[in-house]
Design a protein around this motif. Structure first.
Motif, mmCIF file in Angstrom:
data_model
loop_
_atom_site.group_PDB
_atom_site.id
_atom_site.type_symbol
_atom_site.label_atom_id
_atom_site.label_comp_id
_atom_site.label_asym_id
_atom_site.label_seq_id
_atom_site.Cartn_x
_atom_site.Cartn_y
_atom_site.Cartn_z
ATOM 1 N N GLY A 66 29.411 25.063 -9.522
ATOM 2 C CA GLY A 66 29.706 26.009 -8.448
ATOM 3 C C GLY A 66 28.551 26.427 -7.575
ATOM 4 O O GLY A 66 27.659 25.652 -7.260
ATOM 5 N N ASP A 67 28.568 27.690 -7.210
ATOM 6 C CA ASP A 67 27.719 28.235 -6.161
ATOM 7 C C ASP A 67 26.230 27.930 -6.323
ATOM 8 O O ASP A 67 25.596 27.471 -5.385
ATOM 9 C CB ASP A 67 27.906 29.751 -6.070
ATOM 10 N N ALA A 68 25.660 28.184 -7.497
ATOM 11 C CA ALA A 68 24.223 27.953 -7.685
ATOM 12 C C ALA A 68 23.884 26.475 -7.519
ATOM 13 O O ALA A 68 22.894 26.120 -6.884
ATOM 14 C CB ALA A 68 23.779 28.445 -9.058
ATOM 15 N N ALA A 69 24.718 25.607 -8.087
ATOM 16 C CA ALA A 69 24.474 24.171 -7.976
ATOM 17 C C ALA A 69 24.626 23.704 -6.534
ATOM 18 O O ALA A 69 23.840 22.886 -6.049
ATOM 19 C CB ALA A 69 25.430 23.405 -8.885
ATOM 20 N N ALA A 70 25.616 24.228 -5.818
ATOM 21 C CA ALA A 70 25.829 23.846 -4.427
ATOM 22 C C ALA A 70 24.658 24.317 -3.572
ATOM 23 O O ALA A 70 24.187 23.587 -2.701
ATOM 24 C CB ALA A 70 27.141 24.434 -3.912
ATOM 25 N N THR A 71 24.173 25.530 -3.830
ATOM 26 C CA THR A 71 23.031 26.045 -3.080
ATOM 27 C C THR A 71 21.810 25.167 -3.300
ATOM 28 O O THR A 71 21.078 24.847 -2.363
ATOM 29 C CB THR A 71 22.720 27.498 -3.512
ATOM 30 N N ARG A 72 21.586 24.731 -4.539
ATOM 31 C CA ARG A 72 20.455 23.857 -4.857
ATOM 32 C C ARG A 72 20.588 22.518 -4.128
ATOM 33 O O ARG A 72 19.635 22.025 -3.550
ATOM 34 C CB ARG A 72 20.359 23.656 -6.367
ATOM 35 N N ALA A 73 21.794 21.940 -4.118
ATOM 36 C CA ALA A 73 22.020 20.655 -3.446
ATOM 37 C C ALA A 73 21.794 20.785 -1.944
ATOM 38 O O ALA A 73 21.193 19.915 -1.324
ATOM 39 C CB ALA A 73 23.434 20.156 -3.727
ATOM 40 N N GLU A 74 22.253 21.900 -1.344
ATOM 41 C CA GLU A 74 22.043 22.113 0.085
ATOM 42 C C GLU A 74 20.562 22.275 0.405
ATOM 43 O O GLU A 74 20.076 21.751 1.403
ATOM 44 C CB GLU A 74 22.828 23.332 0.555
ATOM 45 N N ALA A 75 19.821 22.988 -0.451
ATOM 46 C CA ALA A 75 18.386 23.172 -0.235
ATOM 47 C C ALA A 75 17.654 21.836 -0.307
ATOM 48 O O ALA A 75 16.751 21.565 0.499
ATOM 49 C CB ALA A 75 17.813 24.145 -1.263
ATOM 50 N N GLU A 76 18.054 20.987 -1.246
ATOM 51 C CA GLU A 76 17.439 19.662 -1.351
ATOM 52 C C GLU A 76 17.734 18.814 -0.123
ATOM 53 O O GLU A 76 16.862 18.115 0.382
ATOM 54 C CB GLU A 76 17.924 18.950 -2.614
ATOM 55 N N ALA A 77 18.959 18.904 0.409
ATOM 56 C CA ALA A 77 19.325 18.156 1.612
ATOM 57 C C ALA A 77 18.526 18.648 2.810
ATOM 58 O O ALA A 77 18.058 17.860 3.630
ATOM 59 C CB ALA A 77 20.822 18.265 1.884
ATOM 60 N N GLU A 78 18.342 19.972 2.927
ATOM 61 C CA GLU A 78 17.545 20.520 4.026
ATOM 62 C C GLU A 78 16.093 20.104 3.908
ATOM 63 O O GLU A 78 15.459 19.775 4.904
ATOM 64 C CB GLU A 78 17.648 22.049 4.033
ATOM 65 N N ALA A 79 15.557 20.091 2.694
ATOM 66 C CA ALA A 79 14.171 19.656 2.489
ATOM 67 C C ALA A 79 14.007 18.207 2.907
ATOM 68 O O ALA A 79 12.993 17.828 3.513
ATOM 69 C CB ALA A 79 13.767 19.848 1.032
ATOM 70 N N GLU A 80 15.003 17.373 2.614
ATOM 71 C CA GLU A 80 14.957 15.963 3.005
ATOM 72 C C GLU A 80 14.932 15.846 4.521
ATOM 73 O O GLU A 80 14.160 15.078 5.083
ATOM 74 C CB GLU A 80 16.168 15.222 2.444
ATOM 75 N N THR A 81 15.765 16.630 5.217
ATOM 76 C CA THR A 81 15.805 16.601 6.675
ATOM 77 C C THR A 81 14.466 17.032 7.240
ATOM 78 O O THR A 81 13.946 16.420 8.170
ATOM 79 C CB THR A 81 16.935 17.518 7.201
ATOM 80 N N ASP A 82 13.869 18.098 6.676
ATOM 81 C CA ASP A 82 12.560 18.561 7.132
ATOM 82 C C ASP A 82 11.497 17.498 6.934
ATOM 83 O O ASP A 82 10.661 17.279 7.807
ATOM 84 C CB ASP A 82 12.148 19.844 6.392
ATOM 85 N N THR A 83 11.501 16.803 5.806
ATOM 86 C CA THR A 83 10.534 15.748 5.517
ATOM 87 C C THR A 83 10.691 14.608 6.508
ATOM 88 O O THR A 83 9.710 14.088 7.038
ATOM 89 C CB THR A 83 10.718 15.216 4.076
ATOM 90 N N SER A 101 13.238 12.414 -1.543
ATOM 91 C CA SER A 101 14.400 13.223 -1.878
ATOM 92 C C SER A 101 15.689 12.566 -1.387
ATOM 93 O O SER A 101 16.658 13.251 -1.102
ATOM 94 C CB SER A 101 14.234 14.630 -1.286
ATOM 95 N N ALA A 102 15.681 11.254 -1.283
ATOM 96 C CA ALA A 102 16.881 10.529 -0.863
ATOM 97 C C ALA A 102 17.977 10.708 -1.899
ATOM 98 O O ALA A 102 17.704 10.898 -3.083
ATOM 99 C CB ALA A 102 16.556 9.049 -0.685
ATOM 100 N N PRO A 103 19.237 10.660 -1.466
ATOM 101 C CA PRO A 103 20.343 10.801 -2.428
ATOM 102 C C PRO A 103 20.254 9.748 -3.532
ATOM 103 O O PRO A 103 19.921 8.589 -3.277
ATOM 104 C CB PRO A 103 21.593 10.567 -1.576
ATOM 105 N N SER A 104 20.563 10.161 -4.746
ATOM 106 C CA SER A 104 20.554 9.236 -5.885
ATOM 107 C C SER A 104 21.964 8.908 -6.363
ATOM 108 O O SER A 104 22.145 7.990 -7.156
ATOM 109 C CB SER A 104 19.749 9.830 -7.043
ATOM 110 N N HIS A 105 22.947 9.662 -5.872
ATOM 111 C CA HIS A 105 24.330 9.488 -6.307
ATOM 112 C C HIS A 105 25.290 9.488 -5.122
ATOM 113 O O HIS A 105 25.004 10.093 -4.089
ATOM 114 C CB HIS A 105 24.745 10.611 -7.265
ATOM 115 N N LEU A 106 26.402 8.820 -5.313
ATOM 116 C CA LEU A 106 27.518 8.878 -4.379
ATOM 117 C C LEU A 106 28.531 9.842 -4.966
ATOM 118 O O LEU A 106 28.759 9.842 -6.183
ATOM 119 C CB LEU A 106 28.162 7.499 -4.229
#
Length: 147
Positions: A66-83, A101-106
């Motif tokens: 849920g929420d905590a995991a989704a927030t972590r995934a979104e933060a990782e995606a934003e960090a990837e975009t910033d990089t 920080s490229a995606p490792s899973h589909l």
């Protein structure tokens, strides 16, 4: 360890960055054929959490997705975009840029495992597949029709 297909990683990264769940994909993983639509990880996690929350026996597991995991995934995606933005600014961008920080899973939703002439489950399921385990893939999904 198998090196993930760079093009497939780019497809997954585009799904994440566009927050789109319309990309249909079929993959082969350890001999199993999985077909369906890709979803961003945060969307996939939240949907799994919703299903678990609605279950009398599995509700306690909803927090894992849920929420905590989704927030972590979104933060990782934003960090990837910033990089990626920083790398492009330095002139070293493009598809050959950093994949730290490229995606490792589909993350599949409305997906089926194809077995003979049947798709399991008929209504579609939620699957998480390691990109490095994909041995073949194609854009689009397979469906069966009677007749």
């Amino acid at each position: 360890m198998t090196k993930p297909d760079d093009l497939l990683v780019d497809v997954a990264a585009t799904v994440e960055s566009q927050r789109s769940n319309q990309m249909s994909l079929t993959v082969v993983v350890n001999g199993a054929v999985i077909t369906g639509r890709l979803a961003p990880e945060a969307v996939w996690r939240e949907r799994v959490a919703e299903v678990l929350r609605d279950s009398d026996r599995l509700g306690a597991f909803a927090g894992v997705f849920g929420d905590a995991a989704a927030t972590r995934a979104e933060a990782e995606a934003e960090a990837e975009t910033d990089t990626e933005t920083e790398t492009e600014t330095d002139g070293a961008g493009g598809s050959g840029g950093s994949r730290g920080s490229a995606p490792s899973h589909l993350h599949f939703h409305v997906a089926r495992i194809l077995q003979g002439t049947v798709g399991i489950p008929e209504t579609g399921g939620m699957y998480r597949v390691a990109i490095e385990d994909v041995s073949a893939w194609t854009v689009g999904d397979f469906s069966y029709t009677d007749g």
